[in-house]
Enzyme design. Structure first.
Site, PDB file in Angstrom:
ATOM      1  N   SER A  53      26.778  36.878 -28.702  1.00 49.67           N
ATOM      2  CA  SER A  53      25.909  35.614 -28.244  1.00 49.67           C
ATOM      3  C   SER A  53      24.620  36.554 -27.661  1.00 49.67           C
ATOM      4  CB  SER A  53      26.385  35.240 -26.949  1.00 49.67           C
ATOM      5  OG  SER A  53      25.542  34.416 -26.166  1.00 49.67           O
ATOM      6  N   TYR A  74      31.102  33.270 -19.091  1.00 49.57           N
ATOM      7  CA  TYR A  74      30.538  33.436 -20.339  1.00 49.57           C
ATOM      8  C   TYR A  74      29.764  34.880 -20.597  1.00 49.57           C
ATOM      9  CZ  TYR A  74      28.609  31.995 -25.051  1.00 49.57           C
ATOM     10  OH  TYR A  74      28.119  31.855 -26.531  1.00 49.57           O
TER      11      TYR A  74
HETATM   12  P1  NAP Z   1      31.805  24.704 -30.532  1.00 48.94           P
HETATM   13  O1  NAP Z   1      31.116  23.519 -31.551  1.00 48.94           O
HETATM   14  O2  NAP Z   1      31.860  24.198 -29.415  1.00 48.94           O
HETATM   15  O3  NAP Z   1      33.248  25.209 -31.158  1.00 48.94           O
HETATM   16  C1  NAP Z   1      33.842  26.007 -30.457  1.00 48.94           C
HETATM   17  C2  NAP Z   1      35.160  26.307 -31.270  1.00 48.94           C
HETATM   18  O4  NAP Z   1      36.175  27.101 -30.326  1.00 48.94           O
HETATM   19  C3  NAP Z   1      35.753  25.015 -31.731  1.00 48.94           C
HETATM   20  O5  NAP Z   1      36.575  25.143 -32.908  1.00 48.94           O
HETATM   21  C4  NAP Z   1      36.771  24.867 -30.681  1.00 48.94           C
HETATM   22  O6  NAP Z   1      37.892  23.849 -30.873  1.00 48.94           O
HETATM   23  C5  NAP Z   1      37.282  26.133 -30.399  1.00 48.94           C
HETATM   24  N1  NAP Z   1      38.038  26.585 -29.399  1.00 48.94           N
HETATM   25  C6  NAP Z   1      37.584  26.488 -28.032  1.00 48.94           C
HETATM   26  N2  NAP Z   1      38.507  26.727 -27.218  1.00 48.94           N
HETATM   27  C7  NAP Z   1      39.564  26.940 -28.011  1.00 48.94           C
HETATM   28  C8  NAP Z   1      41.151  27.192 -27.529  1.00 48.94           C
HETATM   29  N3  NAP Z   1      41.526  27.300 -26.527  1.00 48.94           N
HETATM   30  N4  NAP Z   1      41.831  27.416 -28.574  1.00 48.94           N
HETATM   31  C9  NAP Z   1      41.470  27.305 -30.008  1.00 48.94           C
HETATM   32  N5  NAP Z   1      40.100  27.040 -30.255  1.00 48.94           N
HETATM   33  C10 NAP Z   1      39.275  26.784 -29.446  1.00 48.94           C
HETATM   34  O7  NAP Z   1      30.554  25.961 -30.333  1.00 48.94           O
HETATM   35  P2  NAP Z   1      29.910  26.714 -31.443  1.00 48.94           P
HETATM   36  O8  NAP Z   1      28.537  26.919 -31.150  1.00 48.94           O
HETATM   37  O9  NAP Z   1      30.487  26.616 -33.023  1.00 48.94           O
HETATM   38  O10 NAP Z   1      30.614  28.158 -30.909  1.00 48.94           O
HETATM   39  C11 NAP Z   1      31.393  29.200 -31.803  1.00 48.94           C
HETATM   40  C12 NAP Z   1      31.279  30.460 -31.175  1.00 48.94           C
HETATM   41  O11 NAP Z   1      29.768  31.007 -31.427  1.00 48.94           O
HETATM   42  C13 NAP Z   1      31.730  30.475 -29.856  1.00 48.94           C
HETATM   43  O12 NAP Z   1      32.351  31.961 -29.565  1.00 48.94           O
HETATM   44  C14 NAP Z   1      30.237  30.616 -28.954  1.00 48.94           C
HETATM   45  O13 NAP Z   1      30.385  31.145 -27.831  1.00 48.94           O
HETATM   46  C15 NAP Z   1      29.479  31.259 -30.047  1.00 48.94           C
HETATM   47  N6  NAP Z   1      28.076  31.266 -29.812  1.00 48.94           N
HETATM   48  C16 NAP Z   1      27.337  30.018 -30.048  1.00 48.94           C
HETATM   49  C17 NAP Z   1      26.088  29.881 -29.867  1.00 48.94           C
HETATM   50  C18 NAP Z   1      25.433  28.658 -30.209  1.00 48.94           C
HETATM   51  O14 NAP Z   1      24.043  28.455 -30.078  1.00 48.94           O
HETATM   52  N7  NAP Z   1      25.792  27.487 -30.807  1.00 48.94           N
HETATM   53  C19 NAP Z   1      25.309  31.171 -29.548  1.00 48.94           C
HETATM   54  C20 NAP Z   1      25.865  32.082 -29.602  1.00 48.94           C
HETATM   55  C21 NAP Z   1      27.165  32.406 -29.381  1.00 48.94           C
HETATM   56  P3  NAP Z   1      37.896  22.496 -30.361  1.00 48.94           P
HETATM   57  O15 NAP Z   1      37.248  21.695 -31.347  1.00 48.94           O
HETATM   58  O16 NAP Z   1      39.422  22.036 -30.427  1.00 48.94           O
HETATM   59  O17 NAP Z   1      37.537  22.431 -29.039  1.00 48.94           O
END
Ligand code: NAP
Length: 255
Positions: A147, A160
């Protein structure tokens, strides 16, 4: 280009039902990989897209907040797909509160999913990959999702920031231990992408404007913008790349 071809490889992607994980799974399938989605919600939509690319798709159920889930997910993935060559540790959560008010459960829940499970997924994957390599070349690829808060402090996201700063350190440590074993461990640091994870930020008008004003590219990332970096770090093109974190951030860190 053969060095970007993932034909014959299987990738396990955590949290592949939505957001960045879904986009990464679809990009890897587009480059030829079969996909195992590991998570707690149905990834049927991702499965449709993977099948549309002509690749095999499997799902394993896992809640990465549970201590035994990482090892079990790798075991179930190997049972379903035969073997796993690429591991993408994408599943992650965020909790927001002032540091003075931050609760133990908001600390533990985030650390369990974002860093504890990442380490034990890496460990179980590396045991699987090295265990099958007795007579041939071992080759495994790990991509951890970091991140901007692997570099910066952020605000009101104590667990986080700690977990994502941990992801870059862990990526370097595992690269040191496993590069000579034929496993590449690297990370991608997404900038600001439009997903569920950032919905609260995008809904807050002033934060949204502040963030957009700092992104040289001038817009939020689309999850598909991560595909190229993921394919590179999964493919033989990156065989001599170890322990690095690749920002895909529209220029955010350059500002
Ligand atoms: P998201 O849409 O909220 O997706 C998160 C994913 O993680 C979902 O598939 C969620 O499943 C899964 N997850 C969460 N808790 C879980 C658990 N206990 N067991 C199994 N699966 C779990 O967010 P995203 O933005 O795509 O994030 C994906 C990754 O990228 C994360 O690590 C996040 O920190 C990182 N990231 C995102 C951004 C951004 O700008 N979006 C920036 C930097 C880093 P459910 O749908 O079942 O909840």
């Amino acid at each position: 280009m053969p060095s970007f071809d993932l034909s014959g490889k299987t990738a396990l992607v955590t949290g592949a039902n939505t957001g960045l994980g879904q986009a990464i799974a679809i990009a890897l399938a587009g480059a030829g990989a079969d996909i195992v989605a590991a998570g707690r919600s149905s990834a049927a939509e991702t499965g449709k897209a993977v099948a549309g690319a002509g690749r095999a798709f499997h799902e394993v159920t896992a809640d990465f907040g549970e201590p035994e889930a990482p090892a079990r997910a790798i075991e179930d993935a190997v049972t379903a797909a035969g073997q796993v060559d690429i591991l993408v540790n994408n599943a992650g959560i965020i909790r927001r509160n002032d540091a003075l008010e931050f609760t133990a459960s908001d600390w533990d829940d985030v650390m369990n999913v974002n860093i504890r499970s990442v380490f034990f997924l890496c460990q179980a994957f590396a045991r699987h990959v090295t265990g099958r390599g007795a007579n041939g070349e071992v080759r495994g690829k790990i991509i951890n999702i970091a991140s901007m808060l692997s570099y910066q402090g952020g605000i009101r996201v104590a667990s986080y920031t700690s977990s994502k700063s941990g992801v870059t350190g862990l990526t370097r440590l595992l690269a040191n231990e496993w590069a000579a074993k034929g496993i590449n461990v690297n990370a991608i640091a997404p900038g600001y992408f439009a997903t569920n994870n950032t919905e609260a930020l995008r809904e807050d008008k002033s934060r949204n404007a502040e963030i957009l004003g700092r992104i040289p590219a001038g817009h939020w990332g689309d999850p598909s913008d991560l595909g190229g970096a993921a394919v590179f770090l999964a493919a033989s093109a990156s065989d001599y790349v170890h322990g690095t974190t690749l920002p895909v951030d529209g220029g955010w860190l350059a500002r």
